[in-house]
Design a protein around this motif. Structure first.
Motif, short mmCIF file in Angstrom:
data_model
loop_
_atom_site.label_atom_id
_atom_site.label_comp_id
_atom_site.label_asym_id
_atom_site.label_seq_id
_atom_site.Cartn_x
_atom_site.Cartn_y
_atom_site.Cartn_z
N ASN A 74 0.84 -1.20 0.00
CA ASN A 74 0.00 0.00 0.00
C ASN A 74 0.87 1.24 0.00
O ASN A 74 1.98 1.25 0.51
N THR A 75 0.31 2.29 -0.60
CA THR A 75 1.00 3.57 -0.69
C THR A 75 0.02 4.69 -0.37
O THR A 75 -1.21 4.49 -0.39
N TYR A 76 0.57 5.86 -0.09
CA TYR A 76 -0.28 6.99 0.27
C TYR A 76 0.41 8.26 -0.17
O TYR A 76 1.62 8.44 0.09
N TYR A 77 -0.35 9.15 -0.85
CA TYR A 77 0.21 10.39 -1.38
C TYR A 77 -0.73 11.55 -1.08
O TYR A 77 -1.95 11.39 -1.10
N PRO A 78 -0.20 12.72 -0.89
CA PRO A 78 -1.06 13.90 -0.83
C PRO A 78 -1.44 14.30 -2.25
O PRO A 78 -0.79 13.88 -3.23
N ASP A 79 -2.47 15.11 -2.38
CA ASP A 79 -2.95 15.51 -3.71
C ASP A 79 -1.90 16.27 -4.50
O ASP A 79 -1.90 16.24 -5.73
N ILE B 59 6.23 6.02 -5.01
CA ILE B 59 7.14 5.45 -4.01
C ILE B 59 7.14 3.94 -4.17
O ILE B 59 6.11 3.33 -4.46
N SER B 60 8.31 3.36 -4.02
CA SER B 60 8.44 1.90 -4.12
C SER B 60 9.57 1.45 -3.21
O SER B 60 10.32 2.28 -2.68
N ARG B 61 9.68 0.15 -3.02
CA ARG B 61 10.77 -0.34 -2.19
C ARG B 61 11.27 -1.67 -2.72
O ARG B 61 10.52 -2.45 -3.30
N ASP B 62 12.55 -1.90 -2.50
CA ASP B 62 13.22 -3.14 -2.90
C ASP B 62 13.73 -3.79 -1.61
O ASP B 62 14.69 -3.31 -1.00
N PHE B 63 13.06 -4.87 -1.20
CA PHE B 63 13.41 -5.49 0.08
C PHE B 63 14.80 -6.12 0.03
O PHE B 63 15.50 -6.14 1.03
N ALA B 64 15.18 -6.67 -1.10
CA ALA B 64 16.49 -7.30 -1.20
C ALA B 64 17.61 -6.28 -1.01
O ALA B 64 18.66 -6.60 -0.45
N LYS B 65 17.37 -5.05 -1.48
CA LYS B 65 18.39 -4.00 -1.37
C LYS B 65 18.16 -3.11 -0.15
O LYS B 65 18.96 -2.20 0.10
N ASN B 66 17.09 -3.35 0.59
CA ASN B 66 16.78 -2.54 1.77
C ASN B 66 16.75 -1.06 1.39
O ASN B 66 17.30 -0.20 2.11
N THR B 67 16.10 -0.78 0.28
CA THR B 67 16.11 0.57 -0.31
C THR B 67 14.69 0.98 -0.69
O THR B 67 13.90 0.15 -1.16
N VAL C 18 7.61 2.45 14.64
CA VAL C 18 7.23 1.11 15.05
C VAL C 18 7.10 0.21 13.82
O VAL C 18 6.73 0.66 12.75
N PRO C 19 7.39 -1.07 13.99
CA PRO C 19 7.25 -1.99 12.86
C PRO C 19 5.81 -2.45 12.67
O PRO C 19 4.99 -2.36 13.59
N TYR C 20 5.50 -2.90 11.48
CA TYR C 20 4.24 -3.56 11.15
C TYR C 20 3.00 -2.70 11.41
O TYR C 20 1.92 -3.24 11.65
N SER C 21 3.14 -1.39 11.33
CA SER C 21 1.97 -0.54 11.48
C SER C 21 1.14 -0.58 10.20
O SER C 21 1.68 -0.56 9.10
N SER C 22 -0.18 -0.60 10.36
CA SER C 22 -1.06 -0.69 9.19
C SER C 22 -1.56 0.67 8.72
O SER C 22 -2.25 0.76 7.71
N ASP C 23 -1.25 1.72 9.46
CA ASP C 23 -1.80 3.04 9.17
C ASP C 23 -0.71 3.98 8.64
O ASP C 23 0.07 4.55 9.41
N LEU C 24 -0.69 4.18 7.33
CA LEU C 24 0.31 5.06 6.73
C LEU C 24 0.05 6.53 7.06
O LEU C 24 0.98 7.34 7.07
N ARG C 25 -1.18 6.87 7.32
CA ARG C 25 -1.52 8.27 7.57
C ARG C 25 -0.86 8.79 8.84
O ARG C 25 -0.73 10.00 9.01
N ARG C 26 -0.49 7.89 9.75
CA ARG C 26 0.20 8.30 10.97
C ARG C 26 1.48 9.07 10.65
O ARG C 26 1.93 9.90 11.44
N LEU C 27 2.06 8.82 9.50
CA LEU C 27 3.36 9.40 9.18
C LEU C 27 3.25 10.84 8.69
O LEU C 27 4.25 11.56 8.68
N ARG C 28 2.07 11.28 8.32
CA ARG C 28 1.93 12.58 7.64
C ARG C 28 2.54 13.74 8.40
O ARG C 28 3.22 14.58 7.83
#
Length: 129
Positions: free
Chosen positions: A57-62, A70-78, A101-111
């Motif tokens: 899941n991803t989240y963007y402002p308008d 936004i994307s991520r590569d788990f093998a490269k930790n990037t 915190v790990p494994y959070s389901s709410d991306l909006r917390r980061l805003r």
């Protein structure tokens, strides 16, 4: 403790593209939501994008939706931020950030930034008209 390091900033003309990278160092952030923020001179820090710890899941402002990815590569930790159709108002220092915190389901917390546990040092993006 570990930290994140951004790269890929630079100067580009309006309408151009850049890809920013955020590499983890000292530890893995693969279980953490990740985000990008930016701050222009004289302005408050602005949330730009977030991606979930699973990458599903991803989240963007308008202001950037449809132009930034936004994307991520788990093998490269990037984590990446692909920025297309850049505008002069996108000019800012861009910061990578990891959730507290790990494994959070709410991306909006980061805003607002309060849920961020690790910040990068920033990379400058300049878009000329």
């Amino acid at each position: 403790q570990g930290h994140v390091v951004e790269s890929g900033g630079g100067s580009v003309e309006a309408g151009g593209s850049l890809r920013l990278s955020c590499a983890a160092s000292g530890r893995t952030f693969n279980s953490y939501n990740m985000a990008w923020f930016r701050q222009a001179p004289g302005k408050e820090r602005e949330f730009v994008a977030a991606i979930g710890w699973s990458g599903g899941n991803t989240y963007y402002p308008d202001s950037v939706k449809g132009r930034f990815t936004i994307s991520r590569d788990f093998a490269k930790n990037t984590v990446y931020l692909q920025m297309n159709s850049l505008k002069p108002e996108d000019t800012a220092v861009y910061y990578c950030a990891a959730d507290k915190v790990p494994y959070s389901s709410d991306l909006r917390r980061l805003r607002g930034g309060a849920a961020v546990g690790s910040w990068g040092q920033g990379t400058q993006v300049t878009v000329s008209s």
